[in-house]
Motif scaffolding. Structure first.
Motif, PDB file in Angstrom:
ATOM      1  N   THR A 163     -26.268  20.601  47.791  1.00  0.00           N
ATOM      2  CA  THR A 163     -25.017  21.305  48.102  1.00  0.00           C
ATOM      3  C   THR A 163     -24.395  20.768  49.378  1.00  0.00           C
ATOM      4  N   MET A 164     -25.243  20.525  50.388  1.00  0.00           N
ATOM      5  CA  MET A 164     -24.740  19.942  51.632  1.00  0.00           C
ATOM      6  C   MET A 164     -24.160  18.553  51.377  1.00  0.00           C
ATOM      7  N   GLY A 165     -24.778  17.816  50.462  1.00  0.00           N
ATOM      8  CA  GLY A 165     -24.245  16.501  50.118  1.00  0.00           C
ATOM      9  C   GLY A 165     -22.871  16.596  49.487  1.00  0.00           C
ATOM     10  N   ILE A 166     -22.701  17.587  48.608  1.00  0.00           N
ATOM     11  CA  ILE A 166     -21.395  17.780  47.971  1.00  0.00           C
ATOM     12  C   ILE A 166     -20.347  18.169  49.008  1.00  0.00           C
ATOM     13  N   ILE A 167     -20.747  19.024  49.961  1.00  0.00           N
ATOM     14  CA  ILE A 167     -19.815  19.413  51.034  1.00  0.00           C
ATOM     15  C   ILE A 167     -19.374  18.175  51.808  1.00  0.00           C
ATOM     16  N   GLY A 168     -20.346  17.295  52.105  1.00  0.00           N
ATOM     17  CA  GLY A 168     -20.011  16.073  52.826  1.00  0.00           C
ATOM     18  C   GLY A 168     -19.068  15.190  52.034  1.00  0.00           C
ATOM     19  N   THR A 169     -19.295  15.110  50.741  1.00  0.00           N
ATOM     20  CA  THR A 169     -18.417  14.301  49.883  1.00  0.00           C
ATOM     21  C   THR A 169     -17.008  14.877  49.833  1.00  0.00           C
ATOM     22  N   VAL A 170     -16.914  16.202  49.719  1.00  0.00           N
ATOM     23  CA  VAL A 170     -15.594  16.849  49.702  1.00  0.00           C
ATOM     24  C   VAL A 170     -14.852  16.569  51.004  1.00  0.00           C
ATOM     25  N   MET A 171     -15.587  16.668  52.120  1.00  0.00           N
ATOM     26  CA  MET A 171     -14.956  16.383  53.415  1.00  0.00           C
ATOM     27  C   MET A 171     -14.455  14.942  53.468  1.00  0.00           C
TER      28      MET A 171
END
Length: 260
Positions: free
Chosen positions: A155-163
């Motif tokens: 989930t943190m990885g997805i947040i980073g990708t969205v950012m």
């Protein structure tokens, strides 16, 4: 060190890197400091929220348990219990008091002390069962910690990708660097998924396996102690305790000739 853990993690990382090189990628393309900080820091931060600080402080010890080769010799435990049973049968329960100090297993020592002290059978069973359940609860906490980290990391990885994609969309005019920027944005997702499935979830599974092994050993010890207290035959005790083991393990010698 536990070779299965070390080799397993090493093989997973090696396979991951080799597949990247085969596809024409490079190690440098995988390095992104900001993504690493977000995924690792965010994962542990979110995980810490889920546990008391006393549990968080135990993380290094849990890692050591997963990485160290800790074997429980159940056959030796059975042999010791049978020896205690023979002594109790020939010379009486009180004779076991002279053997307690030589016992290295704290759980077995506790059980034998209860028997020597003349504790009621049901009380002995309740105390030993409580100790077993508390141990399992302590061990499960470590596995849950890393399982939780394994859930947060992707989930943190997805947040980073969205950012990263938000930043890319904010600079669409720079079309020359668009492809590289998008690739960089997905590095965070790569970090999150890979750390979850190569580190956190496998470590959680290893801790569960360690706990299961120790729980089995303690169940055998508890059954043995209660059987001694009940005055059962050493041969019957040995056969009963070996029945806890897989069929291919039961034929192994316990290093002791049992006398009925």
């Amino acid at each position: 060190m536990d070779l299965a853990t070390i080799i397993g993690i090493g093989l997973a990382v090696f396979s991951l890197l080799i597949s990247i090189f085969i596809e024409g990628g490079s190690l440098g393309s995988l390095i992104n400091v900001s993504a690493g900080i977000l995924v690792l820091g965010g994962t542990f931060g979110a995980t810490m929220v889920c546990f008391p600080i006393s549990a968080v402080k135990q993380m290094p010890r849990w890692l050591a348990v997963a990485l160290k080769d800790r074997k429980t010799d159940i056959h030796e435990d059975i042999a010791i219990i049978v020896t205690l049973a023979e002594t109790a049968r020939r010379e009486g329960i009180l004779k076991l008091e002279n053997m307690v100090e030589d016992l290295e297993n704290a759980y077995l020592k506790q059980g034998v002390n209860l028997v020597v002290d003349g504790t009621d059978y049901e009380v002995t069973k309740a105390i030993m069962k409580t100790e077993l359940e508390l141990m399992e609860e302590r061990h499960s906490l470590g596995a849950k910690f890393f399982e939780t980290a394994g859930g947060f990391a992707p989930t943190m990885g997805i947040i980073g990708t969205v950012m990263g994609l938000v930043n890319v969309l904010g600079h669409l005019s720079d079309s020359g660097n668009l492809g590289g920027a998008i690739a960089t944005a997905f590095i965070a997702t790569f970090y999150g998924i890979s750390t979850a499935n190569i580190l956190w979830l496998p470590i959680a599974a290893k801790l569960k396996s360690r706990s299961n092994d120790e729980s089995l050993a303690r169940e055998i010890i508890m059954e043995g102690v209660l059987s001694i207290q009940a005055g059962e035959s050493p041969r019957i005790i040995g056969d009963r305790l070996k029945s806890f083991l897989p069929p291919d393990e039961r034929q192994k010698s316990v290093g002791h000739e049992v006398h009925a």
